[in-house]
Design a protein around this motif. Sequence first.
Motif, mmCIF file in Angstrom:
data_model
loop_
_atom_site.group_PDB
_atom_site.id
_atom_site.type_symbol
_atom_site.label_atom_id
_atom_site.label_comp_id
_atom_site.label_asym_id
_atom_site.label_seq_id
_atom_site.Cartn_x
_atom_site.Cartn_y
_atom_site.Cartn_z
ATOM 1 N N LEU A 176 0.833 -1.210 0.000
ATOM 2 C CA LEU A 176 0.000 0.000 0.000
ATOM 3 C C LEU A 176 0.864 1.255 0.000
ATOM 4 C CD1 LEU A 176 -2.903 -0.898 2.476
ATOM 5 C CD2 LEU A 176 -2.994 -0.712 -0.015
ATOM 6 N N VAL A 177 1.976 1.198 0.743
ATOM 7 C CA VAL A 177 2.896 2.341 0.752
ATOM 8 C C VAL A 177 3.371 2.601 -0.681
ATOM 9 C CG1 VAL A 177 5.157 3.176 1.544
ATOM 10 C CG2 VAL A 177 3.659 1.957 3.131
ATOM 11 N N GLN A 178 3.732 1.519 -1.354
ATOM 12 C CA GLN A 178 4.197 1.656 -2.752
ATOM 13 C C GLN A 178 3.126 2.289 -3.645
ATOM 14 O OE1 GLN A 178 5.527 -2.274 -3.976
ATOM 15 N NE2 GLN A 178 7.641 -1.560 -4.082
ATOM 16 N N GLU A 179 1.891 1.791 -3.448
ATOM 17 C CA GLU A 179 0.789 2.306 -4.277
ATOM 18 C C GLU A 179 0.544 3.790 -4.034
ATOM 19 O OE1 GLU A 179 -3.030 0.271 -4.212
ATOM 20 O OE2 GLU A 179 -1.876 -1.565 -4.612
ATOM 21 N N THR A 180 0.506 4.133 -2.725
ATOM 22 C CA THR A 180 0.274 5.531 -2.361
ATOM 23 C C THR A 180 1.352 6.414 -2.992
ATOM 24 O OG1 THR A 180 -0.541 4.711 -0.258
ATOM 25 C CG2 THR A 180 -0.154 7.084 -0.397
ATOM 26 N N PRO A 231 0.846 13.515 -0.739
ATOM 27 C CA PRO A 231 1.845 14.042 0.193
ATOM 28 C C PRO A 231 2.432 12.918 1.051
ATOM 29 C CG PRO A 231 -0.322 15.078 0.533
ATOM 30 C CD PRO A 231 -0.473 14.113 -0.567
ATOM 31 N N GLN A 232 3.674 13.094 1.522
ATOM 32 C CA GLN A 232 4.367 11.987 2.207
ATOM 33 C C GLN A 232 3.716 11.566 3.516
ATOM 34 O OE1 GLN A 232 8.627 12.591 2.324
ATOM 35 N NE2 GLN A 232 8.797 12.126 0.146
ATOM 36 N N ASP A 233 2.931 12.473 4.113
ATOM 37 C CA ASP A 233 2.307 12.041 5.385
ATOM 38 C C ASP A 233 1.266 10.946 5.158
ATOM 39 O OD1 ASP A 233 0.606 13.760 4.166
ATOM 40 O OD2 ASP A 233 0.063 14.881 5.974
ATOM 41 N N CYS A 234 0.794 10.773 3.897
ATOM 42 C CA CYS A 234 -0.157 9.697 3.596
ATOM 43 C C CYS A 234 0.509 8.320 3.699
ATOM 44 C CB CYS A 234 -0.736 9.851 2.198
ATOM 45 S SG CYS A 234 -1.692 11.344 2.018
#
Length: 459
Positions: free
Chosen positions: A410-414, A420-423
């Motif tokens: 999910l991190v990769q997808e986001t 923004p990086q906080d997501c």
Amino acid sequence: MKNTEDTICAIATGKGMAALAIVRMSGPLAFKIASQIFSLFDQDKKPISLDSHVAKHGYIFDPISSNLIDEVVLTPYKGPNSYTGEDLVEISSHGSDIIANTILMLMISQGARLAKKGEFTQRAFLNGKIDLTQAEAVLDLIQAKTVHQGRLALSALSGHLGKQINAVRKDLIALLTRITAGIDFPDEIGDIPEPDIEGVVRQNIAKLDELTRTARAGNFLRSGLKIAIIGKPNVGKSSLLNQLLKYERAIVTDVPGTTRDSLEELIDLNGIPVTIVDTAGIRHTDDQVEKIGIERTNQAIDAANLVLVIHDLETHTEGEEFETILQNKPYLLIGNKIDLPKANKKNIPDLVFTNCIDKVFISAKTGENLDSLLASIEKWVFQNNANKDMPSLNSRQTELCIKAQKALDLVQETQKGNYPQDCLATDLKSAIDALSEISGEIVSEEVITEVFANFCIGK
Ligand SMILES: Nc1nc2c(ncn2[C@@H]2O[C@H](COP(=O)(O)OP(=O)(O)O)[C@@H](O)[C@H]2O)c(=O)[nH]1
Ligand SMILES: [Mg+2]
């Protein structure tokens, strides 16, 4: 969460007649109680003071009646340099259940209580002597039935698995810290370059992937592998079972339909516990008993992890229709009776099957090439993974590892969505949490109870 106010005791060795029994005691009163029931001399029962890590020969006596109980060796371990991290005492007595129980009762009468299952190891975990993967390895080691199982458990016990998980966890924590700092101090620190985040996430997904791949082999090593031997009547299925067991378990005759029921036996295949099922031969028949046998063959295929399809190289007939029965089960194709075409100077027929994992030509009668068959099974179990000694994840650990992987996906997808990086922080945090739960850094009371529920008392 620490539960170390009370002193616990238990018999650490198995029941029944033996040369020695070990009774152990851990907690704040361990040394005091031990010195009340132990003396260097059998006549003059003076309690003595105990030096850590120095074994003493002496006598256990009942401090109330002064009755002598046994001649023993007592080893005190002052905490934190002990298995549990607390004061711990081990008493080796003569291996009689009565003596060991009497010593246990004396400890209880002096203020200790009977330990729960795995409570010594649980205290070792709660006191930070070992992580949760090591505690689980203790149980695996006690329960190991093959040399290989023991070796893997020992590797996990040394903390190897915990270290690998922790390396990933630390990487992710560093990344999260850096992202959070960037959010808090946008002007001074700011965003991390995207390729940096991408690199860390990708590398750690790969590491977790390697770990979860060990789970499959680990599962077979822990719970065993089930193999069904199938084929037409008379191809040598029962002969192969006997050859693998190294004794005449199944009846072997040249009469087709000899084996009418499935037979199950356990073997140790180079350290993998394997249940082998010999089945009734598959053919069309009106015989009622044989029909039921064939029905059982289908059930055996269903229950198997791997199927050995045996083919007779002597009476070789084309177009065997096993693939429909096999229903996508992985199978090895075995050409049996290789001794016959060799002896008769005939060509060895080729076996044409599309989806088999491997083809092996053997003689179930003489044992020829059996090694290749075993090697082929082993290769399938480890999926060509060269590092067979890598500790493998159990089901609890696998589930959490997959959870961490998914969160990183999910991190990769986001990241691809250019948010923004906080997501990224939330998913990164849940990956870290899942990994913390593997090693037990963050873990609920229920999980701990479940892990230790399978232990025996005294460990
Ligand atoms: N020459 C030779 N005979 C074999 C071999 N394996 C089995 N047989 C013979 O084939 C016959 C049937 O064997 P069996 O194991 O009962 O077959 P099943 O019906 O598939 O269980 C017996 O007479 C065995 O001795 C082999 O590798 N070589
Ligand atoms: Mg048979």
